[in-house]
Write a protein that holds these residues in place. Structure first.
Motif, mmCIF file in Angstrom:
data_model
loop_
_atom_site.group_PDB
_atom_site.id
_atom_site.type_symbol
_atom_site.label_atom_id
_atom_site.label_comp_id
_atom_site.label_asym_id
_atom_site.label_seq_id
_atom_site.Cartn_x
_atom_site.Cartn_y
_atom_site.Cartn_z
ATOM 1 N N ARG A 1 74.911 33.861 55.702
ATOM 2 C CA ARG A 1 74.519 35.077 56.318
ATOM 3 C C ARG A 1 74.254 34.880 57.728
ATOM 4 O O ARG A 1 73.449 33.976 58.017
ATOM 5 C CB ARG A 1 73.133 35.765 55.506
ATOM 6 C CG ARG A 1 72.874 36.635 56.246
ATOM 7 C CD ARG A 1 71.394 37.249 55.929
ATOM 8 N NE ARG A 1 71.589 37.382 54.269
ATOM 9 C CZ ARG A 1 70.462 37.091 53.283
ATOM 10 N NH1 ARG A 1 69.574 36.305 53.676
ATOM 11 N NH2 ARG A 1 70.871 37.176 52.118
ATOM 12 N N SER B 1 82.927 36.131 47.476
ATOM 13 C CA SER B 1 82.733 37.807 47.795
ATOM 14 C C SER B 1 82.197 37.774 49.495
ATOM 15 O O SER B 1 81.902 36.682 50.131
ATOM 16 C CB SER B 1 81.616 38.278 46.998
ATOM 17 O OG SER B 1 80.466 37.687 47.311
ATOM 18 N N TRP B 2 82.465 38.932 50.008
ATOM 19 C CA TRP B 2 81.820 39.202 51.490
ATOM 20 C C TRP B 2 81.616 40.418 51.494
ATOM 21 O O TRP B 2 82.342 41.434 50.825
ATOM 22 C CB TRP B 2 82.884 38.641 52.318
ATOM 23 C CG TRP B 2 84.388 39.095 52.356
ATOM 24 C CD1 TRP B 2 84.843 40.002 51.707
ATOM 25 C CD2 TRP B 2 85.578 38.376 53.240
ATOM 26 N NE1 TRP B 2 86.186 40.339 52.313
ATOM 27 C CE2 TRP B 2 86.625 39.253 52.935
ATOM 28 C CE3 TRP B 2 85.311 37.368 53.970
ATOM 29 C CZ2 TRP B 2 87.524 38.923 53.557
ATOM 30 C CZ3 TRP B 2 86.506 37.066 54.651
ATOM 31 C CH2 TRP B 2 87.736 37.922 54.506
ATOM 32 N N ASN B 3 81.053 40.923 52.382
ATOM 33 C CA ASN B 3 80.818 42.555 52.860
ATOM 34 C C ASN B 3 81.640 42.814 53.867
ATOM 35 O O ASN B 3 81.415 43.783 54.655
ATOM 36 C CB ASN B 3 79.137 42.475 53.252
ATOM 37 C CG ASN B 3 78.878 41.875 54.561
ATOM 38 O OD1 ASN B 3 79.475 41.159 55.061
ATOM 39 N ND2 ASN B 3 77.733 42.280 54.995
ATOM 40 N N GLU C 1 84.295 44.722 55.996
ATOM 41 C CA GLU C 1 85.038 46.156 55.879
ATOM 42 C C GLU C 1 86.142 46.023 57.033
ATOM 43 O O GLU C 1 86.290 45.558 57.944
ATOM 44 C CB GLU C 1 84.155 47.153 55.853
ATOM 45 C CG GLU C 1 83.020 47.162 55.126
ATOM 46 C CD GLU C 1 82.068 48.473 55.350
ATOM 47 O OE1 GLU C 1 82.128 48.952 56.322
ATOM 48 O OE2 GLU C 1 81.277 48.534 54.451
ATOM 49 N N PRO D 1 86.601 48.205 51.917
ATOM 50 C CA PRO D 1 86.286 46.863 51.697
ATOM 51 C C PRO D 1 87.604 45.925 51.998
ATOM 52 O O PRO D 1 88.544 46.363 51.444
ATOM 53 C CB PRO D 1 85.610 46.595 50.405
ATOM 54 C CG PRO D 1 85.453 47.988 49.949
ATOM 55 C CD PRO D 1 86.011 49.009 50.884
#
Length: 134
Positions: A13, A62-64, A66, A73
């Motif tokens: 993060r 996974s990742w956020n 976009e 996504p």
């Protein structure tokens, strides 16, 4: 009853003031053999940045992230990783490697309860007198 080791997950993060603040990803850890190979210590030399990025792309869970234009996504695939901004992916790979190494996050405590004062602190630092210097 034996010990069951849970596979390592590395949570990345980026926080303020980092350029990529808000970006988050979860990646798999590596086996010891895989880690040593990635470091260029194992049987196969895989220590190049390109190989580290490829390995990271295969270990991404996974990742956020976009799409910059559509807001959709971005898929979590090696192909999608290779299509992203190089600086962002290098920063992610570096954070993943830190996680693999178990790097300490945050500052260390400034006090210590063990050991004696450093001898250097008590060594006089004045210049020698002319009579002692020769």
């Amino acid at each position: 009853m034996g010990y069951r080791h849970k596979a390592k997950r590395i949570n990345v993060r980026f926080e303020e003031p980092h350029d990529y603040a808000g970006f988050e990803a979860v990646l798999r850890g590596k086996s010891l053999a895989g880690f040593l190979d990635l470091q260029g210590i194992g049987e196969v030399d895989k220590s190049s940045l390109g190989e580290q990025l490829r390995e990271m792309s295969h270990n991404l869970i996974s990742w956020n992230l976009e799409d910059e234009i559509t807001g959709e996504p971005v898929p979590v695939t090696p192909e999608a990783v290779m299509g992203q901004d190089q600086d962002l992916m290098i920063a992610l790979a570096a954070a993943w490697m830190d996680g693999l190494l178990g790097a300490i996050k945050g500052p260390l405590e400034t006090t210590s309860t063990d050991g004696q004062p450093s001898p250097e602190a008590s060594i006089p630092m004045e210049p020698l007198s002319e009579s002692l210097a020769s």
